[in-house]
Design a protein around this motif. Structure first.
Motif, PDB file in Angstrom:
ATOM      1  N   ALA A   1      20.013  63.585  74.020  1.00 42.69           N
ATOM      2  CA  ALA A   1      18.752  63.269  74.689  1.00 42.69           C
ATOM      3  C   ALA A   1      18.959  63.249  76.203  1.00 42.69           C
ATOM      4  CB  ALA A   1      18.227  61.909  74.220  1.00 42.69           C
ATOM      5  N   THR A   2      18.013  63.816  76.930  1.00 42.62           N
ATOM      6  CA  THR A   2      18.092  63.834  78.386  1.00 42.62           C
ATOM      7  C   THR A   2      17.769  62.445  78.921  1.00 42.62           C
ATOM      8  OG1 THR A   2      17.367  66.140  78.426  1.00 42.62           O
ATOM      9  CG2 THR A   2      17.167  64.899  80.484  1.00 42.62           C
ATOM     10  N   ILE A   3      18.686  61.877  79.718  1.00 43.56           N
ATOM     11  CA  ILE A   3      18.445  60.548  80.286  1.00 43.56           C
ATOM     12  C   ILE A   3      18.326  60.597  81.801  1.00 43.56           C
ATOM     13  CG2 ILE A   3      19.518  59.308  78.377  1.00 43.56           C
ATOM     14  CD1 ILE A   3      22.053  59.062  80.072  1.00 43.56           C
ATOM     15  N   VAL A   4      18.635  61.741  82.399  1.00 40.65           N
ATOM     16  CA  VAL A   4      18.426  61.934  83.831  1.00 40.65           C
ATOM     17  C   VAL A   4      17.765  63.298  84.017  1.00 40.65           C
ATOM     18  CG1 VAL A   4      20.361  60.504  84.574  1.00 40.65           C
ATOM     19  CG2 VAL A   4      20.720  62.939  84.162  1.00 40.65           C
ATOM     20  N   THR A   5      17.057  63.456  85.115  1.00 39.54           N
ATOM     21  CA  THR A   5      16.394  64.721  85.384  1.00 39.54           C
ATOM     22  C   THR A   5      17.412  65.770  85.805  1.00 39.54           C
ATOM     23  OG1 THR A   5      14.372  63.584  86.058  1.00 39.54           O
ATOM     24  CG2 THR A   5      14.635  65.864  86.787  1.00 39.54           C
ATOM     25  N   GLY A   6      17.367  66.931  85.153  1.00 38.75           N
ATOM     26  CA  GLY A   6      18.288  68.017  85.475  1.00 38.75           C
ATOM     27  C   GLY A   6      17.557  69.168  86.147  1.00 38.75           C
ATOM     28  N   LEU A   7      18.270  69.895  86.998  1.00 39.19           N
ATOM     29  CA  LEU A   7      17.692  71.022  87.721  1.00 39.19           C
ATOM     30  C   LEU A   7      18.427  72.311  87.363  1.00 39.19           C
ATOM     31  CD1 LEU A   7      16.010  72.438  89.970  1.00 39.19           C
ATOM     32  CD2 LEU A   7      17.747  71.654  91.606  1.00 39.19           C
ATOM     33  N   SER A   8      17.672  73.339  87.001  1.00 43.70           N
ATOM     34  CA  SER A   8      18.219  74.671  86.761  1.00 43.70           C
ATOM     35  C   SER A   8      17.496  75.672  87.653  1.00 43.70           C
ATOM     36  CB  SER A   8      18.037  75.080  85.292  1.00 43.70           C
ATOM     37  OG  SER A   8      18.750  74.222  84.438  1.00 43.70           O
ATOM     38  N   ILE A   9      18.205  76.729  88.026  1.00 40.08           N
ATOM     39  CA  ILE A   9      17.640  77.769  88.882  1.00 40.08           C
ATOM     40  C   ILE A   9      17.572  79.078  88.101  1.00 40.08           C
ATOM     41  CG2 ILE A   9      17.893  79.089  91.022  1.00 40.08           C
ATOM     42  CD1 ILE A   9      17.286  76.162  91.520  1.00 40.08           C
ATOM     43  N   HIS A  10      16.457  79.764  88.230  1.00 38.18           N
ATOM     44  CA  HIS A  10      16.294  81.062  87.574  1.00 38.18           C
ATOM     45  C   HIS A  10      15.440  81.945  88.481  1.00 38.18           C
ATOM     46  CE1 HIS A  10      16.725  83.599  84.065  1.00 38.18           C
ATOM     47  NE2 HIS A  10      15.443  83.911  84.127  1.00 38.18           N
ATOM     48  N   TYR A  11      15.583  83.263  88.330  1.00 41.36           N
ATOM     49  CA  TYR A  11      14.824  84.202  89.164  1.00 41.36           C
ATOM     50  C   TYR A  11      13.996  85.122  88.277  1.00 41.36           C
ATOM     51  CZ  TYR A  11      17.963  82.685  92.897  1.00 41.36           C
ATOM     52  OH  TYR A  11      18.657  81.922  93.809  1.00 41.36           O
ATOM     53  N   LEU A  12      12.787  85.401  88.728  1.00 36.83           N
ATOM     54  CA  LEU A  12      11.888  86.271  87.978  1.00 36.83           C
ATOM     55  C   LEU A  12      11.182  87.220  88.939  1.00 36.83           C
ATOM     56  CD1 LEU A  12      10.370  87.060  85.357  1.00 36.83           C
ATOM     57  CD2 LEU A  12       8.708  85.266  85.913  1.00 36.83           C
ATOM     58  N   GLU A  13      11.192  88.502  88.592  1.00 38.92           N
ATOM     59  CA  GLU A  13      10.466  89.487  89.392  1.00 38.92           C
ATOM     60  C   GLU A  13       9.066  89.615  88.798  1.00 38.92           C
ATOM     61  OE1 GLU A  13      11.429  93.732  91.583  1.00 38.92           O
ATOM     62  OE2 GLU A  13      12.293  93.360  89.604  1.00 38.92           O
ATOM     63  N   VAL A  14       8.076  89.027  89.460  1.00 36.40           N
ATOM     64  CA  VAL A  14       6.721  88.972  88.922  1.00 36.40           C
ATOM     65  C   VAL A  14       5.979  90.294  89.082  1.00 36.40           C
ATOM     66  CG1 VAL A  14       6.444  86.476  89.126  1.00 36.40           C
ATOM     67  CG2 VAL A  14       5.921  87.942  91.086  1.00 36.40           C
ATOM     68  N   GLU A  15       6.407  91.083  90.029  1.00 34.32           N
ATOM     69  CA  GLU A  15       5.935  92.451  90.189  1.00 34.32           C
ATOM     70  C   GLU A  15       6.989  93.170  91.024  1.00 34.32           C
ATOM     71  OE1 GLU A  15       2.815  93.331  93.286  1.00 34.32           O
ATOM     72  OE2 GLU A  15       2.245  91.277  92.816  1.00 34.32           O
ATOM     73  N   PRO A  16       6.977  94.508  91.052  1.00 36.38           N
ATOM     74  CA  PRO A  16       8.032  95.220  91.772  1.00 36.38           C
ATOM     75  C   PRO A  16       8.203  94.732  93.209  1.00 36.38           C
ATOM     76  CG  PRO A  16       6.757  96.756  90.475  1.00 36.38           C
ATOM     77  CD  PRO A  16       6.054  95.432  90.367  1.00 36.38           C
ATOM     78  N   GLY A  17       9.413  94.267  93.523  1.00 35.49           N
ATOM     79  CA  GLY A  17       9.725  93.819  94.872  1.00 35.49           C
ATOM     80  C   GLY A  17       9.371  92.381  95.173  1.00 35.49           C
ATOM     81  N   VAL A  18       8.740  91.678  94.228  1.00 38.35           N
ATOM     82  CA  VAL A  18       8.356  90.277  94.455  1.00 38.35           C
ATOM     83  C   VAL A  18       9.168  89.391  93.510  1.00 38.35           C
ATOM     84  CG1 VAL A  18       6.508  88.569  94.508  1.00 38.35           C
ATOM     85  CG2 VAL A  18       6.033  90.950  95.138  1.00 38.35           C
ATOM     86  N   ILE A  19      10.184  88.747  94.062  1.00 37.26           N
ATOM     87  CA  ILE A  19      11.079  87.895  93.277  1.00 37.26           C
ATOM     88  C   ILE A  19      10.750  86.426  93.530  1.00 37.26           C
ATOM     89  CG2 ILE A  19      13.483  87.225  92.877  1.00 37.26           C
ATOM     90  CD1 ILE A  19      14.248  90.060  93.885  1.00 37.26           C
TER      91      ILE A  19
END
Length: 204
Positions: free
Chosen positions: A40-58
């Motif tokens: 069970a999560t007892i502290v807030t965790g941070l993850s980073i991810h990248y998504l290209e929503v349209e060509p050239g826009v990350i």
């Protein structure tokens, strides 16, 4: 994809009771894996991810996995401040987790005031046979929140990517429509070649 050239950064928070397995959804999205054993999560965790929503826009995603325990609601404002979007997660096989969504939603709205956020309602554990929440009930609540609804399973991978991308694209469309977005940061180093009048990035 050259992630160093991200254009926008979105802060996204995941909310829901402690038994809905938000961490499993996040693990499947980030690493493509389903953790057989997770605590069970007892502290807030941070993850980073990248998504290209349209060509050239990350878009750089800051994904915050929060505890589902009751004590977190009393300190929610500390973590959700300036969030652009929220995944409200419930367990399709546990009606109690669904009934708590209104409380999570209300607390988040209060914490973000005077700003607001984009929402996606996620019915998790769709691989299970015994559902206590009908699709009609979930869609009705999502409509009440002004949110989109999707059913997903971290175990099978069904609609996991789609859940996160649905919310990300919803926030991005808000920017294109000229909405001022809390929780959105623009990369100045990658916008130097964009005329000011064409740069739809908003103030953070």
């Amino acid at each position: 994809m050259d992630v160093s050239r991200w254009k926008y950064q979105f802060k996204i928070i995941m909310l829901g009771c402690d038994n809905v397995r938000k961490s499993c959804l996040l693990e499947r999205y980030i690493k493509g894996l389903f953790p057989e054993h997770i605590y069970a999560t007892i502290v807030t965790g941070l993850s980073i991810h990248y998504l290209e929503v349209e060509p050239g826009v990350i878009v750089k995603l800051q994904l915050f996995d929060t505890p589902g325990l009751e004590f977190f609601r009393t300190m929610m404002h500390v973590y959700v401040h300036n969030s652009a979007g929220c995944l409200l997660v419930f367990d399709l096989s546990d009606y109690n987790s669904f009934s708590y969504l209104k409380r999570w939603h209300t607390e988040l709205i209060k914490s973000l005031h005077p700003h607001t956020a984009h929402f996606v309602l996620v019915g998790h554990k769709s691989d299970r046979n015994e559902w206590e929440v009908t699709r009609e009930e979930a869609e009705l609540l999502a409509s009440e929140f002004g949110a989109q609804y999707i059913e997903a399973s971290a175990k099978t991978g069904h609609n996991v990517v789609e859940s996160f991308e649905m919310l990300t694209r919803h926030i991005y469309q808000g920017i294109l429509q000229g909405e001022v977005q809390a929780g959105v940061t623009c990369s100045t180093k990658n916008n130097n070649d964009v005329p000011a009048e064409d740069n739809k990035c908003c103030a953070s």
